[in-house]
Design a protein around this motif. Sequence first.
Motif, PDB file in Angstrom:
ATOM      1  N   LYS A 112       0.842  -1.204   0.000  1.00 24.99           N
ATOM      2  CA  LYS A 112       0.000   0.000   0.000  1.00 24.99           C
ATOM      3  C   LYS A 112       0.878   1.255   0.000  1.00 24.99           C
ATOM      4  N   LEU A 113       0.433   2.242  -0.757  1.00 25.18           N
ATOM      5  CA  LEU A 113       1.143   3.513  -0.832  1.00 25.18           C
ATOM      6  C   LEU A 113       0.817   4.346   0.399  1.00 25.18           C
ATOM      7  N   HIS A 114       1.831   4.706   1.190  1.00 29.29           N
ATOM      8  CA  HIS A 114       1.664   5.482   2.421  1.00 29.29           C
ATOM      9  C   HIS A 114       1.981   6.957   2.156  1.00 29.29           C
ATOM     10  N   LEU A 115       0.992   7.808   2.390  1.00 25.79           N
ATOM     11  CA  LEU A 115       1.094   9.234   2.068  1.00 25.79           C
ATOM     12  C   LEU A 115       0.917  10.082   3.314  1.00 25.79           C
ATOM     13  N   VAL A 116       1.550  11.260   3.323  1.00 26.73           N
ATOM     14  CA  VAL A 116       1.474  12.167   4.471  1.00 26.73           C
ATOM     15  C   VAL A 116       0.073  12.742   4.616  1.00 26.73           C
ATOM     16  N   SER A 117      -0.617  12.975   3.498  1.00 30.40           N
ATOM     17  CA  SER A 117      -1.976  13.522   3.549  1.00 30.40           C
ATOM     18  C   SER A 117      -2.751  13.076   2.319  1.00 30.40           C
ATOM     19  N   GLU A 118      -4.066  13.322   2.310  1.00 31.07           N
ATOM     20  CA  GLU A 118      -4.909  12.925   1.187  1.00 31.07           C
ATOM     21  C   GLU A 118      -4.624  13.743  -0.073  1.00 31.07           C
ATOM     22  N   SER A 119      -3.973  14.896   0.079  1.00 37.15           N
ATOM     23  CA  SER A 119      -3.640  15.728  -1.077  1.00 37.15           C
ATOM     24  C   SER A 119      -2.279  15.385  -1.682  1.00 37.15           C
ATOM     25  N   GLU A 121       0.672  13.136  -3.515  1.00 29.57           N
ATOM     26  CA  GLU A 121       0.678  12.174  -4.618  1.00 29.57           C
ATOM     27  C   GLU A 121       1.783  11.135  -4.458  1.00 29.57           C
ATOM     28  N   PHE A 122       2.867  11.498  -3.755  1.00 34.29           N
ATOM     29  CA  PHE A 122       4.029  10.623  -3.679  1.00 34.29           C
ATOM     30  C   PHE A 122       4.327  10.241  -2.228  1.00 34.29           C
ATOM     31  N   GLY A 123       4.682   8.969  -2.028  1.00 33.10           N
ATOM     32  CA  GLY A 123       4.985   8.487  -0.688  1.00 33.10           C
ATOM     33  C   GLY A 123       5.809   7.214  -0.748  1.00 33.10           C
ATOM     34  N   SER A 124       5.729   6.405   0.306  1.00 36.57           N
ATOM     35  CA  SER A 124       6.528   5.183   0.405  1.00 36.57           C
ATOM     36  C   SER A 124       5.628   3.941   0.347  1.00 36.57           C
ATOM     37  N   CYS A 125       6.253   2.781   0.130  1.00 38.09           N
ATOM     38  CA  CYS A 125       5.530   1.508   0.016  1.00 38.09           C
ATOM     39  C   CYS A 125       6.110   0.501   1.009  1.00 38.09           C
ATOM     40  N   PRO A 126       5.818   0.645   2.317  1.00 37.54           N
ATOM     41  CA  PRO A 126       6.489  -0.192   3.313  1.00 37.54           C
ATOM     42  C   PRO A 126       5.878  -1.569   3.550  1.00 37.54           C
ATOM     43  N   ALA A 127       4.579  -1.756   3.248  1.00 38.56           N
ATOM     44  CA  ALA A 127       3.938  -3.013   3.640  1.00 38.56           C
ATOM     45  C   ALA A 127       2.608  -3.186   2.911  1.00 38.56           C
ATOM     46  N   THR A 128       2.022  -4.388   3.066  1.00 41.67           N
ATOM     47  CA  THR A 128       0.742  -4.696   2.417  1.00 41.67           C
ATOM     48  C   THR A 128      -0.454  -4.197   3.224  1.00 41.67           C
ATOM     49  N   THR A 129      -0.223  -3.752   4.464  1.00 41.67           N
ATOM     50  CA  THR A 129      -1.285  -3.193   5.296  1.00 41.67           C
ATOM     51  C   THR A 129      -0.861  -1.814   5.781  1.00 41.67           C
ATOM     52  N   GLN A 131       0.323   0.967   8.127  1.00 44.17           N
ATOM     53  CA  GLN A 131       1.133   0.962   9.327  1.00 44.17           C
ATOM     54  C   GLN A 131       0.440   1.765  10.440  1.00 44.17           C
ATOM     55  N   GLN A 132       0.931   1.606  11.675  1.00 48.82           N
ATOM     56  CA  GLN A 132       0.370   2.366  12.796  1.00 48.82           C
ATOM     57  C   GLN A 132       0.477   3.851  12.507  1.00 48.82           C
ATOM     58  N   ASN A 133      -0.546   4.606  12.904  1.00 45.79           N
ATOM     59  CA  ASN A 133      -0.634   6.046  12.667  1.00 45.79           C
ATOM     60  C   ASN A 133      -1.033   6.369  11.227  1.00 45.79           C
ATOM     61  N   TYR A 134      -1.601   5.364  10.520  1.00 46.06           N
ATOM     62  CA  TYR A 134      -2.133   5.596   9.178  1.00 46.06           C
ATOM     63  C   TYR A 134      -3.561   5.041   9.100  1.00 46.06           C
ATOM     64  N   TYR A 135      -4.363   5.596   8.214  1.00 42.82           N
ATOM     65  CA  TYR A 135      -5.726   5.132   7.978  1.00 42.82           C
ATOM     66  C   TYR A 135      -5.945   4.979   6.473  1.00 42.82           C
ATOM     67  N   THR A 136      -7.006   4.283   6.103  1.00 43.51           N
ATOM     68  CA  THR A 136      -7.323   4.121   4.691  1.00 43.51           C
ATOM     69  C   THR A 136      -8.753   4.570   4.413  1.00 43.51           C
ATOM     70  N   LEU A 137      -9.057   4.807   3.151  1.00 40.93           N
ATOM     71  CA  LEU A 137     -10.392   5.203   2.719  1.00 40.93           C
ATOM     72  C   LEU A 137     -10.966   4.097   1.833  1.00 40.93           C
ATOM     73  N   SER A 138     -12.257   3.852   1.961  1.00 36.21           N
ATOM     74  CA  SER A 138     -12.895   2.811   1.146  1.00 36.21           C
ATOM     75  C   SER A 138     -12.806   3.141  -0.340  1.00 36.21           C
ATOM     76  N   SER A 139     -12.733   4.429  -0.666  1.00 35.23           N
ATOM     77  CA  SER A 139     -12.654   4.850  -2.065  1.00 35.23           C
ATOM     78  C   SER A 139     -11.247   4.682  -2.643  1.00 35.23           C
ATOM     79  N   GLU A 140     -10.232   4.552  -1.766  1.00 31.25           N
ATOM     80  CA  GLU A 140      -8.845   4.384  -2.220  1.00 31.25           C
ATOM     81  C   GLU A 140      -8.158   3.307  -1.376  1.00 31.25           C
ATOM     82  N   CYS A 151      -2.335  11.365  17.393  1.00 33.94           N
ATOM     83  CA  CYS A 151      -3.026  10.071  17.439  1.00 33.94           C
ATOM     84  C   CYS A 151      -2.039   8.906  17.355  1.00 33.94           C
ATOM     85  N   GLU A 152      -2.401   7.817  17.998  1.00 38.56           N
ATOM     86  CA  GLU A 152      -1.711   6.550  17.749  1.00 38.56           C
ATOM     87  C   GLU A 152      -2.370   5.850  16.568  1.00 38.56           C
ATOM     88  N   THR A 153      -3.709   5.791  16.571  1.00 29.66           N
ATOM     89  CA  THR A 153      -4.486   5.323  15.429  1.00 29.66           C
ATOM     90  C   THR A 153      -5.641   6.291  15.206  1.00 29.66           C
TER      91      THR A 153
END
Length: 260
Positions: A112-119, A121-129, A131-140, A151-153
């Motif tokens: 999964k592409l890990h991004l600093v914010s929803e705006s 475009e570029f980030g890192s690819c550390p894992a398939t899920t 990571q802690q302190n990150y969330y996902t959107l159903s649309s993406e 936040c922790e989560t």
Amino acid sequence: SSVSVGFCEGSTCRDQYFRPDSGLLVCLKCSSNCKECNSQADDQCTSCSSGSVFHVNLAAESVGSCKTGPNCETGSYMAENIPKKCAKCHSTCSECNDQGESNCSECNSSDKLHLVSESEEFGSCPATTCQQNYYTLSSEPSKCFQCDTSCETCSAAGENQCTTCNSGSKLHVESSGDSNGKCFSGDCQAGYYQSSSLCVKCHDSCKECDGAANTNCTQCPGGLPVQSSGECTDDCQDGSFQTGTSPTTCSECHSSCKKM
């Protein structure tokens, strides 16, 4: 390579040929897409023929291969425009805008592409899920976005969208049924009461409280007295009198008395 038959032309090698030994007046043909090269190997081009793009491992390198077509191949990015030069992305990226591991726009495999914010475009690819302190959107679902640093989560962006807090902080919510809120360090803030691991907001009429109802006030705003019922009103009700200073409370009169 050994050459027994060729042609003679000028004092230097023409395009698509190179001199393998400075002491020999012999020019050997480069790999098919090279305009200039150091040897006949496919990855020893130093410039490309028309219709091909120069591909290198690192942007600073000057020796690489020439790929047919106007664009960079998958896993590479355009490092230079004139002439076109493509360099490889970081090994975790399938698409990128630079070589660092935080410059991916798409990930290899199922990472999964890990991004600093929803705006972003570029980030890192550390894992398939995520990571802690990150969330996902159903649309993406292939992307993870960073929570607020408090936040922790979390479930979304913003300091009021935490679902758990970092060590030493407590989650403050608007009501006991909420799962999202703000994280504050230390004990519950003024106007909140402890309920299990959460700090829940007092009723609006209370300054301090020990529960959610308007009858759970322990201190009232503006110096108003706390009624014997636990409510905050303008003055002590009939049958009670004001006592204390901090907080001010209303205590019941003797049963034989009535407040005048």
